[in-house]
Design an enzyme around this catalytic site. Structure first.
Site, mmCIF file in Angstrom:
data_model
loop_
_atom_site.group_PDB
_atom_site.id
_atom_site.type_symbol
_atom_site.label_atom_id
_atom_site.label_comp_id
_atom_site.label_asym_id
_atom_site.label_seq_id
_atom_site.Cartn_x
_atom_site.Cartn_y
_atom_site.Cartn_z
ATOM 1 N N GLU A 101 0.825 -1.222 0.000
ATOM 2 C CA GLU A 101 0.000 0.000 0.000
ATOM 3 C C GLU A 101 0.852 1.262 0.000
ATOM 4 O OE1 GLU A 101 -0.558 -2.581 2.076
ATOM 5 O OE2 GLU A 101 -2.360 -3.356 1.109
ATOM 6 N N GLN A 108 -7.193 -1.362 -1.489
ATOM 7 C CA GLN A 108 -8.236 -2.392 -1.627
ATOM 8 C C GLN A 108 -9.324 -2.293 -0.553
ATOM 9 O OE1 GLN A 108 -7.046 -6.729 -1.596
ATOM 10 N NE2 GLN A 108 -7.351 -6.379 -3.774
ATOM 11 N N HIS A 168 -12.355 -5.576 7.603
ATOM 12 C CA HIS A 168 -13.003 -5.127 6.372
ATOM 13 C C HIS A 168 -14.222 -4.299 6.727
ATOM 14 C CE1 HIS A 168 -10.742 -8.773 5.389
ATOM 15 N NE2 HIS A 168 -10.523 -8.231 4.208
#
Ligand SMILES: Cc1ncc(C[n+]2csc(CCOP(=O)(O)OP(=O)(O)O)c2C)c(N)n1
Lengths: 339, 353
Positions: free
Chosen positions: B53, B75, B121
């Site tokens: 990242e 992502q 997430h």
């Protein structure tokens, strides 16, 4: 110097180039000394710079393809790069302005520390204080110059040895060496064997940082960065490779830190490190290219000029308080060519 | 009627064909996958990055400095935290060089809960994002806004963060919220631009002829107009708040839902106008409640509109927990839900000074 996988050929410099290198190394040293004096006299809040790296950094500045846009070289430097900037043609007085944080400081208008250069018209990306981030950013300009783009320039990134422990260094190794997607990136490590107070062996298990390049299939070299001839030849060789092959190269230059890490450690002259300028001047004397007296005279003159300049800079205005709000956002896409 | 993810894809298509986007990249963004949420399928300038990242953000900054127009994806925002110092550099480059450089990049990243994404997430990013000056930050709640805000983000000369509410990515637009140029029939659109399952090496999208639509950055939208309570919210919570308000109408409670759309700069005029009308404010978002963006709004409202208020302003936000647990009950108890929003609006509406 120590082991080198692709030893740089000893290329004898022409007399003209030898004298030019000396002149710029001397001007750089005098500039750093002036900056340290300004700091010590209260004309600045912090000093960090590159005394001890002049042989290497001046050579780099002379070899750069200077200009704006992808057909010229991008430079992602750190805070010891005054030699590179002076060799490219920067005005040393502008460095005094940044030290004094005046509104006339063209690099940051009084916002940033000394040695934090930014010159868009020469592709000098802004130097910022966080260690090693420039290695993550350099892959971006390099990609804009990769094989297939038709761009002629390359990207050059430079930092110290301790900083290579950061993930950003690995980022540059990984991203620049992907097969078929190699980046025209010259990665330079100027190794002074310290990160502030921590010695090299306390941070790394290998002897040379350049070893790491081998695992990524890139050519590497370790050179004596205190020797301007060796530096010039090695940088030229590395640049030629990156420019023609459009692939990465890792060059490690062993250098000195002649005034310690920064003003935080006193900025006093360190006697037990090799002084590239003194060594070079000795050679010039031996070769009868310049006499000691001539060199002393040059030094006195450059010192006087910057002393006088520093007095003028002291009178230049500071930025206004309201100016803090300027440039939070750009109104135009300058890097995209909008004027 | 496009879904939000289709709207994003169409905006990126317009970006790369008309607005100068040169690179759309990130982990699994290029072929064959086209993004873990399919947001980048079928586009011309996509490519896959290493799983790094910091490299993704550094690459975006470098490309921008070199005059390109990158759109970089992280992502999941849960994985953007190790990029924060690079995000700060993107945000401070213009300022620290006193305008010598600008950094015209777009970073997009899915945010928020609602898909049972467990601890990594489900993060929100709005509190972090709004603490990085020099960035513009947008977050759509409808496909049309996603399309129009992304086009504005692409055209902007500054770094712009485009936060994608992941729970809304598959939600379709409602009538009246069409993207100019999209085919009326959703099956037709899907046939044209959704990649087939399985081998898609020979597949090419057939893009509809889309018109540009620039939703201005910094302008809120009244998602539901009302008179008694102002709800300031964005992203996933917008449709939730509208539904809550619609249900409360039966109890004669009339709430106004303001979808901020831009978190920075934010639309203070719209906020002021609504608060002056209703005199009661609720902020709703999913980020953890301590040092929350809603707290900032409440602070400013309290300072500048104190005498307009008929009730103490209220914040409904994510619980200040180290994570969002996976089990239904855990996720539901961790971030605002419709029933809690209804209760909060009702309480404010009934509050007597
Ligand atoms: C990310 C980050 N961590 C820590 C620091 C504080 N710091 C400034 S210079 C320095 C040492 C850097 O050593 P090296 O990379 O060898 O470069 P040198 O200064 O020796 O040239 C440190 C730790 C910083 N500026 N940035």
């Amino acid at each position: 110097m120590t082991a080198s996988s692709t030893p740089a050929p000893a290329s004898p410099l022409t007399t003209e180039l030898t004298l030019r290198l000396h002149d710029l190394m001397l001007r750089t040293r005098v500039l750093e000394e002036r900056l340290i004096t300004m700091y010590k006299q209260g004309d600045g809040y912090f000093w960090i710079g590159g005394p001890g790296e002049e042989a290497f950094n001046v050579s780099l500045g002379l070899l750069v393809d200077k200009g704006q846009g992808v057909d010229h070289d991008y430079l992602h430097l750190h805070y010891r790069s005054s030699g590179t900037l002076l060799a490219m043609g920067a005005d040393p007085v502008d460095s005094l302005r940044q030290m004094k944080n005046t509104v006339t400081d063209p690099y940051s208008r009084g916002r940033n520390f000394a040695g934090h250069y930014s010159v868009r018209k020469w592709n000098v990306a802004p130097v910022s204080s966080p260690i090693e981030v420039q290695y993550s950013i350099a892959i971006g300009t390099a990609r804009a110059q990769a094989k297939g783009t038709g761009a002629k320039g390359i990207s050059i990134v430079q930092g110290g040895d301790a900083g290579t422990a950061e993930g950003d260094f690995a980022t540059a190794l990984v991203w620049s060496s992907r097969k078929g997607q190699e980046l025209p990136l010259l990665m330079i490590v100027t190794n002074n064997r310290y990160g502030i107070s921590t010695p090299f062996a306390g941070q790394h298990g290998y002897d040379q940082v350049a070893e790491r390049g081998k695992a990524f299939g890139m050519p590497t070299a370790v050179i004596d960065g205190n020797d301007p001839a060796a530096s010039y030849a090695a940088i030229k060789k590395a640049m030629d490779y990156v420019r023609t092959e459009r692939k990465p190269y890792l060059l490690e230059a062993m250098v000195s830190r002649l005034h310690g890490h920064s003003s935080a450690s006193g900025a006093n002259f360190v006697k037990d490190e090799s002084d590239c300028l003194a060594l070079f001047e000795k050679k010039l004397e031996d070769k009868k290219l310049l006499t000691r007296a001539q060199m002393d005279e040059m030094r006195a003159k450059y010192t006087h000029v910057l002393l006088e300049a520093s007095k003028k800079v002291r009178e230049e205005p500071p930025p206004t308080p309201e100016s803090i709000w300027d440039h939070v956002f750009a109104d135009k896409n300058y890097v995209g060519g909008e004027k | 009627m496009a879904t939000m993810v289709q709207a994003i894809r169409m905006a990126l298509h317009v970006g790369e064909s008309k607005l100068g986007v040169t690179d759309i990249f990130g982990e699994d963004v290029g072929p064959p996958l086209g993004g873990v949420f399919t947001a980048t399928q079928g586009l011309r300038t996509t490519w896959n990055t290493p799983l790094d990242e910091r490299g993704v953000i550094g690459m975006a900054i470098g490309l921008a400095l070199a005059g390109r127009k990158p759109v970089a994806e992280i992502q999941f925002c849960d994985y953007a935290f190790n990029t924060i110092d690079l995000l700060k550099i993107a945000g401070n480059t213009c300022w620290s060089t006193a305008g010598d450089w600008n950094v015209p990049l777009v970073m997009m990243t899915p945010v928020g809960a609602g898909i049972r994404g467990s601890i990594y997430h489900s993060h929100s990013f709005d509190a972090q994002a709004t603490r990085i000056p020099g960035w513009k930050i947008v977050m759509p709640s409808t496909p049309r806004d996603a399309y129009g805000l992304l086009l504005s983000a692409i055209r902007d000369p500054n770094p712009v963060m485009f936060l994608k509410p992941k729970a809304l990515l598959r939600v379709k637009s409602r009538p009246g919220e069409e993207i100019p140029g999209e085919p009326a029939d959703e099956k037709t659109l899907s046939k044209m631009i959704d990649a087939p399952l399985g081998d898609r090496s020979a597949w090419k999208p057939e893009w509809p002829t889309l018109e540009e639509l620039f939703i201005p950055i910094g302008k809120a939208r009244v998602a539901r107009s009302g008179t008694q309570v102002t709800v300031l919210t964005y992203g996933r919570n917008v449709p939730m708040c509208v539904a809550a308000a619609d249900e409360l109408a039966a109890d004669n409670i009339d709430a106004e839902i303001v979808d901020l759309r831009s978190l920075h700069p934010y639309d203070w005029d719209a906020i002021k106008e609504s608060v002056r009308k209703t005199n009661r404010v609720l902020c709703v978002n999913e980020d953890t409640e301590i040092t929350n963006f809603g707290e900032h709004l409440i602070r400013r409202i309290t300072e500048e509109l104190f005498y307009e208020l008929h009730a103490p302003p209220k914040l409904l936000a994510g619980a200040h927990l180290p994570g969002i647990g996976l089990a239904d009950a855990l996720e539901m108890a961790s971030v605002p839900q419709k029933d809690g929003i209804k209760r909060a609006i009702a309480e404010l509406a009934r509050h007597q000074p």
